[in-house]
Design an enzyme around this catalytic site. Structure first.
Site, PDB file in Angstrom:
ATOM      1  N   LYS A  37      -8.360 -19.490  -0.055  1.00 45.09           N
ATOM      2  CA  LYS A  37      -7.129 -18.676  -0.103  1.00 45.09           C
ATOM      3  C   LYS A  37      -5.595 -18.908  -0.157  1.00 45.09           C
ATOM      4  CE  LYS A  37      -7.087 -16.265   3.868  1.00 45.09           C
ATOM      5  NZ  LYS A  37      -7.189 -15.219   5.395  1.00 45.09           N
ATOM      6  N   GLY A 148     -12.661 -21.944   9.469  1.00 45.65           N
ATOM      7  CA  GLY A 148     -11.865 -21.834  10.911  1.00 45.65           C
ATOM      8  C   GLY A 148     -11.414 -21.123  11.246  1.00 45.65           C
ATOM      9  N   LEU A 190       1.556 -29.441  24.569  1.00 47.88           N
ATOM     10  CA  LEU A 190       2.336 -31.094  24.166  1.00 47.88           C
ATOM     11  C   LEU A 190       2.549 -31.448  23.389  1.00 47.88           C
ATOM     12  CD1 LEU A 190      -0.563 -31.868  27.213  1.00 47.88           C
ATOM     13  CD2 LEU A 190       2.175 -30.924  27.830  1.00 47.88           C
ATOM     14  N   GLU A 207       1.396 -23.466  32.876  1.00 46.56           N
ATOM     15  CA  GLU A 207      -0.337 -24.010  32.629  1.00 46.56           C
ATOM     16  C   GLU A 207      -1.032 -23.316  33.311  1.00 46.56           C
ATOM     17  OE1 GLU A 207      -2.530 -25.023  30.275  1.00 46.56           O
ATOM     18  OE2 GLU A 207      -3.436 -25.262  31.900  1.00 46.56           O
ATOM     19  N   VAL A 241       1.495 -16.461  32.828  1.00 46.25           N
ATOM     20  CA  VAL A 241       2.438 -15.999  32.584  1.00 46.25           C
ATOM     21  C   VAL A 241       1.996 -14.393  32.937  1.00 46.25           C
ATOM     22  CG1 VAL A 241       3.856 -14.710  30.069  1.00 46.25           C
ATOM     23  CG2 VAL A 241       3.281 -17.224  30.930  1.00 46.25           C
ATOM     24  N   HIS A 449      -5.087 -62.050  20.791  1.00 47.08           N
ATOM     25  CA  HIS A 449      -4.074 -62.179  22.115  1.00 47.08           C
ATOM     26  C   HIS A 449      -2.541 -62.544  21.128  1.00 47.08           C
ATOM     27  CE1 HIS A 449      -2.319 -62.580  25.930  1.00 47.08           C
ATOM     28  NE2 HIS A 449      -1.032 -64.102  24.866  1.00 47.08           N
TER      29      HIS A 449
HETATM   30  P1  FAD Z   1      -9.403 -25.345   8.391  1.00 44.42           P
HETATM   31  O1  FAD Z   1      -8.916 -26.717   8.046  1.00 44.42           O
HETATM   32  O2  FAD Z   1      -8.650 -24.092   9.800  1.00 44.42           O
HETATM   33  O3  FAD Z   1      -9.654 -24.496   7.039  1.00 44.42           O
HETATM   34  C1  FAD Z   1     -10.419 -23.030   6.668  1.00 44.42           C
HETATM   35  C2  FAD Z   1     -10.113 -22.825   5.353  1.00 44.42           C
HETATM   36  O4  FAD Z   1     -10.443 -21.581   5.571  1.00 44.42           O
HETATM   37  C3  FAD Z   1      -8.651 -22.454   5.977  1.00 44.42           C
HETATM   38  O5  FAD Z   1      -7.190 -23.324   4.548  1.00 44.42           O
HETATM   39  C4  FAD Z   1      -8.402 -20.616   5.392  1.00 44.42           C
HETATM   40  O6  FAD Z   1      -6.877 -20.053   4.208  1.00 44.42           O
HETATM   41  C5  FAD Z   1      -9.852 -20.482   4.384  1.00 44.42           C
HETATM   42  N1  FAD Z   1      -9.973 -19.418   4.059  1.00 44.42           N
HETATM   43  C6  FAD Z   1     -10.901 -19.091   5.589  1.00 44.42           C
HETATM   44  N2  FAD Z   1     -11.387 -17.747   4.774  1.00 44.42           N
HETATM   45  C7  FAD Z   1     -11.701 -17.547   4.017  1.00 44.42           C
HETATM   46  C8  FAD Z   1     -11.828 -16.875   2.891  1.00 44.42           C
HETATM   47  N3  FAD Z   1     -13.001 -15.442   2.756  1.00 44.42           N
HETATM   48  N4  FAD Z   1     -12.025 -17.082   1.166  1.00 44.42           N
HETATM   49  C9  FAD Z   1     -11.104 -17.688   1.108  1.00 44.42           C
HETATM   50  N5  FAD Z   1     -10.787 -18.941   2.228  1.00 44.42           N
HETATM   51  C10 FAD Z   1     -10.402 -18.559   3.055  1.00 44.42           C
HETATM   52  N6  FAD Z   1      -7.360 -31.312  14.713  1.00 44.42           N
HETATM   53  C11 FAD Z   1      -7.823 -33.152  15.012  1.00 44.42           C
HETATM   54  O7  FAD Z   1      -8.715 -33.274  14.586  1.00 44.42           O
HETATM   55  N7  FAD Z   1      -6.700 -34.305  14.777  1.00 44.42           N
HETATM   56  C12 FAD Z   1      -5.115 -33.504  14.828  1.00 44.42           C
HETATM   57  O8  FAD Z   1      -4.137 -34.123  14.998  1.00 44.42           O
HETATM   58  C13 FAD Z   1      -5.110 -31.960  14.895  1.00 44.42           C
HETATM   59  N8  FAD Z   1      -3.768 -31.782  15.068  1.00 44.42           N
HETATM   60  C14 FAD Z   1      -3.703 -30.579  14.768  1.00 44.42           C
HETATM   61  C15 FAD Z   1      -2.776 -29.676  14.846  1.00 44.42           C
HETATM   62  C16 FAD Z   1      -1.991 -28.240  14.840  1.00 44.42           C
HETATM   63  C17 FAD Z   1      -1.167 -27.371  15.290  1.00 44.42           C
HETATM   64  C18 FAD Z   1      -3.517 -27.388  14.497  1.00 44.42           C
HETATM   65  C19 FAD Z   1      -2.758 -25.895  14.685  1.00 44.42           C
HETATM   66  C20 FAD Z   1      -4.099 -27.561  14.806  1.00 44.42           C
HETATM   67  C21 FAD Z   1      -4.982 -29.013  14.723  1.00 44.42           C
HETATM   68  N9  FAD Z   1      -5.777 -29.899  14.325  1.00 44.42           N
HETATM   69  C22 FAD Z   1      -6.161 -31.237  14.844  1.00 44.42           C
HETATM   70  C23 FAD Z   1      -7.145 -29.209  14.658  1.00 44.42           C
HETATM   71  C24 FAD Z   1      -7.807 -29.122  13.010  1.00 44.42           C
HETATM   72  O9  FAD Z   1      -6.429 -28.489  12.353  1.00 44.42           O
HETATM   73  C25 FAD Z   1      -8.753 -28.727  12.832  1.00 44.42           C
HETATM   74  O10 FAD Z   1      -9.914 -28.626  13.659  1.00 44.42           O
HETATM   75  C26 FAD Z   1      -8.893 -28.358  11.498  1.00 44.42           C
HETATM   76  O11 FAD Z   1      -8.196 -28.087  10.490  1.00 44.42           O
HETATM   77  C27 FAD Z   1     -11.151 -26.837  11.130  1.00 44.42           C
HETATM   78  O12 FAD Z   1     -11.014 -27.189   9.714  1.00 44.42           O
HETATM   79  P2  FAD Z   1     -11.875 -26.648   9.190  1.00 44.42           P
HETATM   80  O13 FAD Z   1     -12.139 -26.800   7.505  1.00 44.42           O
HETATM   81  O14 FAD Z   1     -13.430 -26.243  10.275  1.00 44.42           O
HETATM   82  O15 FAD Z   1     -11.442 -25.341   8.674  1.00 44.42           O
HETATM   83  P1  NAI Z   2      -6.440 -26.503  24.090  1.00 45.34           P
HETATM   84  O1  NAI Z   2      -7.436 -25.769  24.429  1.00 45.34           O
HETATM   85  O2  NAI Z   2      -6.025 -27.687  23.553  1.00 45.34           O
HETATM   86  O3  NAI Z   2      -5.139 -25.557  25.746  1.00 45.34           O
HETATM   87  C1  NAI Z   2      -4.985 -24.819  26.202  1.00 45.34           C
HETATM   88  C2  NAI Z   2      -4.565 -25.018  27.294  1.00 45.34           C
HETATM   89  O4  NAI Z   2      -4.069 -23.527  27.214  1.00 45.34           O
HETATM   90  C3  NAI Z   2      -5.511 -25.520  27.857  1.00 45.34           C
HETATM   91  O5  NAI Z   2      -4.538 -26.599  28.819  1.00 45.34           O
HETATM   92  C4  NAI Z   2      -5.295 -23.751  29.065  1.00 45.34           C
HETATM   93  O6  NAI Z   2      -6.114 -23.936  30.173  1.00 45.34           O
HETATM   94  C5  NAI Z   2      -4.123 -23.741  28.648  1.00 45.34           C
HETATM   95  N1  NAI Z   2      -4.122 -21.898  29.274  1.00 45.34           N
HETATM   96  C6  NAI Z   2      -5.286 -20.864  28.518  1.00 45.34           C
HETATM   97  N2  NAI Z   2      -4.612 -19.287  29.244  1.00 45.34           N
HETATM   98  C7  NAI Z   2      -4.234 -19.856  29.365  1.00 45.34           C
HETATM   99  C8  NAI Z   2      -3.129 -18.987  29.772  1.00 45.34           C
HETATM  100  N3  NAI Z   2      -2.811 -17.437  29.970  1.00 45.34           N
HETATM  101  N4  NAI Z   2      -2.034 -19.340  30.406  1.00 45.34           N
HETATM  102  C9  NAI Z   2      -1.407 -20.481  30.611  1.00 45.34           C
HETATM  103  N5  NAI Z   2      -2.158 -21.547  30.277  1.00 45.34           N
HETATM  104  C10 NAI Z   2      -3.275 -20.691  29.815  1.00 45.34           C
HETATM  105  O7  NAI Z   2      -5.337 -25.192  22.765  1.00 45.34           O
HETATM  106  P2  NAI Z   2      -4.325 -25.559  22.039  1.00 45.34           P
HETATM  107  O8  NAI Z   2      -3.282 -26.150  22.454  1.00 45.34           O
HETATM  108  O9  NAI Z   2      -3.882 -24.121  22.002  1.00 45.34           O
HETATM  109  O10 NAI Z   2      -4.984 -25.792  20.959  1.00 45.34           O
HETATM  110  C11 NAI Z   2      -5.742 -25.506  19.954  1.00 45.34           C
HETATM  111  C12 NAI Z   2      -7.222 -26.256  19.614  1.00 45.34           C
HETATM  112  O11 NAI Z   2      -6.522 -27.163  18.241  1.00 45.34           O
HETATM  113  C13 NAI Z   2      -7.382 -27.411  20.710  1.00 45.34           C
HETATM  114  O12 NAI Z   2      -8.479 -26.924  20.378  1.00 45.34           O
HETATM  115  C14 NAI Z   2      -7.083 -28.568  19.409  1.00 45.34           C
HETATM  116  O13 NAI Z   2      -8.904 -28.858  19.616  1.00 45.34           O
HETATM  117  C15 NAI Z   2      -7.301 -28.279  18.230  1.00 45.34           C
HETATM  118  N6  NAI Z   2      -6.005 -29.506  17.909  1.00 45.34           N
HETATM  119  C16 NAI Z   2      -5.698 -30.362  18.149  1.00 45.34           C
HETATM  120  C17 NAI Z   2      -4.799 -31.297  18.111  1.00 45.34           C
HETATM  121  C18 NAI Z   2      -5.477 -33.137  18.573  1.00 45.34           C
HETATM  122  O14 NAI Z   2      -6.277 -33.262  17.731  1.00 45.34           O
HETATM  123  N7  NAI Z   2      -4.805 -33.551  18.363  1.00 45.34           N
HETATM  124  C19 NAI Z   2      -3.575 -31.501  17.718  1.00 45.34           C
HETATM  125  C20 NAI Z   2      -3.674 -30.117  18.485  1.00 45.34           C
HETATM  126  C21 NAI Z   2      -4.411 -28.890  18.077  1.00 45.34           C
END
Ligand code: FAD
Ligand code: NAI
Length: 470
Positions: A37, A148, A190, A207, A241, A449
């Site tokens: 979507k 997702g 972070l 945190e 908070v 190395h």
């Molecule tokens: P999503 O990527 O959430 O995709 C689901 C899709 O379904 C969406 O586009 C949505 O629009 C669509 N959808 C939902 N409901 C419907 C419906 N009814 N009909 C049609 N479409 C629909 N993970 C990593 O491994 N490495 C990273 O570096 C990383 N960085 C991240 C940074 C941020 C800021 C965030 C927020 C997340 C990050 N993640 C990272 C997590 C990663 O984005 C998710 O784990 C991943 O996108 C999940 O994939 P998914 O296919 O399950 O769902």
């Molecule tokens: P997170 O689970 O990584 O971190 C949430 C943090 O918030 C934890 O440290 C937790 O202890 C803290 N927290 C929870 N409740 C709180 C409160 N009330 N007050 C203060 N601290 C609190 O979740 P985040 O950073 O939101 O990311 C969501 C998901 O997206 C993650 O599960 C991660 O897997 C995915 N993601 C992955 C990335 C990557 O692979 N590099 C990058 C960004 C997101």
């Protein structure tokens, strides 16, 4: 309403889980469609997650190096300035290039792409509200739910994506803020905190737990926190908070130590809420047709990724497990292979995680605190990056590598890396874990190395014997 083709597989959601599943299904010759979507493919990851965040991390690190580190290396640059609008343009170009690439892959693999919202009418029928205002109903033998996740809101602080922002707002701020409050020192907090801190923003991270990233091995978390502090991030662990306010132009939070004590008030241009994400199934009608969920609103699946309705599968962030793009991709491929009668494979014990700060932090397997809690006897070895010649030559030697092995067998149980290239190096460690390797297998493998990877070899040597260079 028009009823069209009978599909073998319809994937709802075009994120890394869903689009990979759709491509795989196309490759296996199954008649496949994907419903998304958003208006572009790639899901959270490509549009507002992994990719734009890494683009900004890369840009901000280059700016930070040019402003702070080049001089020490004898490179004199003057007047280094950040053009934020250009940085945003570059980030957007990267995203668009990649999302369009998936559209081409759909065409190449004969996947039909419906731009609209999918709804489960029954176990074989999907109603689609197309983004162009029309509706369509399609039928399928199998359905894969890949809808997702979304940011979890913070009680009392509603997202307006202007002052109270999620990661989505944080990726597209109109200008570099003077002050940023981050709630939650996890991966998003972070990574995005680092982006703005490098660009000159005063960042305060709050945190709840008594270490940053409570899921990290404690030794690594301590070293990581020190490193971030040195860079200028203000981090308050063990703080909560208790209230917050949105004044329209800026916001404030009142913060208290978890164990009790005087409160402090912080004000900032934006408050980033990054305390976790939650599964997203709005409008899907999944519960209504009888699909079972757990108490965290995640869809329950069996080892073949089937829901309790066997022709409906679920993958990615909407089911239990780490919310990571590569985890969803593995599940997408496995689900399709199960549908096609082939053996799928996801090893949940060998899924790497990476935090893309500087230095990066990456790990696979168990932490020391998890091994202790499970009463597993272990050996450990560690190696500081300070003793690695390539890291020294690169003038970038913050960090360490820590190895945990089974006491009697030397089998790798956990690998924890903090250094500039942890995200790349974790690949070797994950392969080793996948193949059930011992620390000695890596320790006796010849590593080039001078490379950062020698530190992994030496940390392994430290686990079963002694390293050479420390
Ligand atoms: P999503 O990527 O959430 O995709 C689901 C899709 O379904 C969406 O586009 C949505 O629009 C669509 N959808 C939902 N409901 C419907 C419906 N009814 N009909 C049609 N479409 C629909 N993970 C990593 O491994 N490495 C990273 O570096 C990383 N960085 C991240 C940074 C941020 C800021 C965030 C927020 C997340 C990050 N993640 C990272 C997590 C990663 O984005 C998710 O784990 C991943 O996108 C999940 O994939 P998914 O296919 O399950 O769902
Ligand atoms: P997170 O689970 O990584 O971190 C949430 C943090 O918030 C934890 O440290 C937790 O202890 C803290 N927290 C929870 N409740 C709180 C409160 N009330 N007050 C203060 N601290 C609190 O979740 P985040 O950073 O939101 O990311 C969501 C998901 O997206 C993650 O599960 C991660 O897997 C995915 N993601 C992955 C990335 C990557 O692979 N590099 C990058 C960004 C997101």
């Amino acid at each position: 309403f028009s009823t069209s083709t009978q599909y073998d597989v319809v994937v709802i959601g075009g994120g890394p889980g869903g689009y990979v599943a759709a491509i795989k299904a196309g490759q296996l010759g199954l008649k496949t469609a994907c419903v998304e979507k958003r208006g572009s493919l790639g899901g959270t990851c490509l549009n507002v997650g992994c990719i734009p965040s890494k683009a900004l991390l890369n840009i901000s690190q280059k700016y930070y190096d040019a402003s702070k580190h080049y001089k020490e290396l004898g490179i004199e640059v003057e007047g280094v300035k950040m053009n934020w609008a250009q940085a945003q343009t570059k980030k957007a170009e990267t995203v668009t290039g990649l999302t369009r690439g998936i559209e081409s892959l759909f065409k190449k693999n004969k996947v039909d792409y419906f731009v609209g919202t999918g709804r489960l009418n029954d176990k074989n029928t999907i109603g689609i509200n197309l983004n162009n205002g029309t509706q369509q109903v399609i039928n399928s033998k199998n359905i894969i739910i890949a809808t997702g996740s979304e940011p979890t809101p913070f009680p009392g602080l509603n997202f307006d994506e202007k002052v109270i922002i999620s990661s989505t707002g944080a990726l597209s701020l109109p200008q570099i803020p003077k002050k940023l409050i981050v709630i939650g020192a996890g991966v998003i907090g972070l990574e995005m905190g680092s982006v703005y801190q490098r660009l000159g923003t005063q960042v305060t991270v709050i945190e709840f737990a008594d270490q940053i990233c409570p899921f990290l091995d404690t030794d690594v978390a301590k070293a990581f926190q020190q490193s971030l502090k040195k860079q200028g991030l203000q981090i308050l662990t063990g703080h909560k908070v208790v209230s917050g306010q949105n004044f329209g132009t800026h916001g404030s939070v009142v913060v208290e130590p978890v164990k009790g004590g005087p409160s402090q008030t912080f004000e900032a241009d934006h408050i980033l809420v990054s305390t976790g994400r939650r599964p997203y199934v709005d409008g899907l009608n999944a519960k209504e047709i009888g699909i079972e969920f757990d108490n965290k609103n995640r869809i329950i699946t069996n080892s073949h990724l089937q829901t309790n309705i066997p022709n409906i599968y679920a993958i990615g962030d909407v089911i239990p497990g780490p919310m990571l793009a590569h985890k969803g991709e593995e599940e997408g491929i496995a689900a399709v292979e199960y549908i096609a009668g082939k053996g799928g494979h996801v090893n949940y014990d060998a899924i790497p995680s990476v935090i893309y700060t500087h230095p990066e932090v990456a790990w696979v397997g168990k932490t020391e605190q998890e091994l202790k809690a499970a009463n597993i006897k272990y050996n450990k070895g560690s190696f500081p990056m300070l003793a690695n010649s390539r890291a020294k030559a690169n003038n970038d030697y913050d960090g360490l590598i820590k190895i945990l092995t089974e006491k009697d067998t030397d089998k790798l149980l956990g690998v924890h890396i903090m250094n500039a290239q942890a995200g790349e190096l974790i690949g070797e460690a994950t392969l080793a874990v996948e193949y059930g390797a011992a620390a000695e297998d890596i320790g006796r493998t010849c590593h080039a190395h001078p490379t950062i990877s020698e530190a992994l070899k030496e940390a392994c040597m430290a686990a079963y014997d002694k390293p050479i260079h420390f």
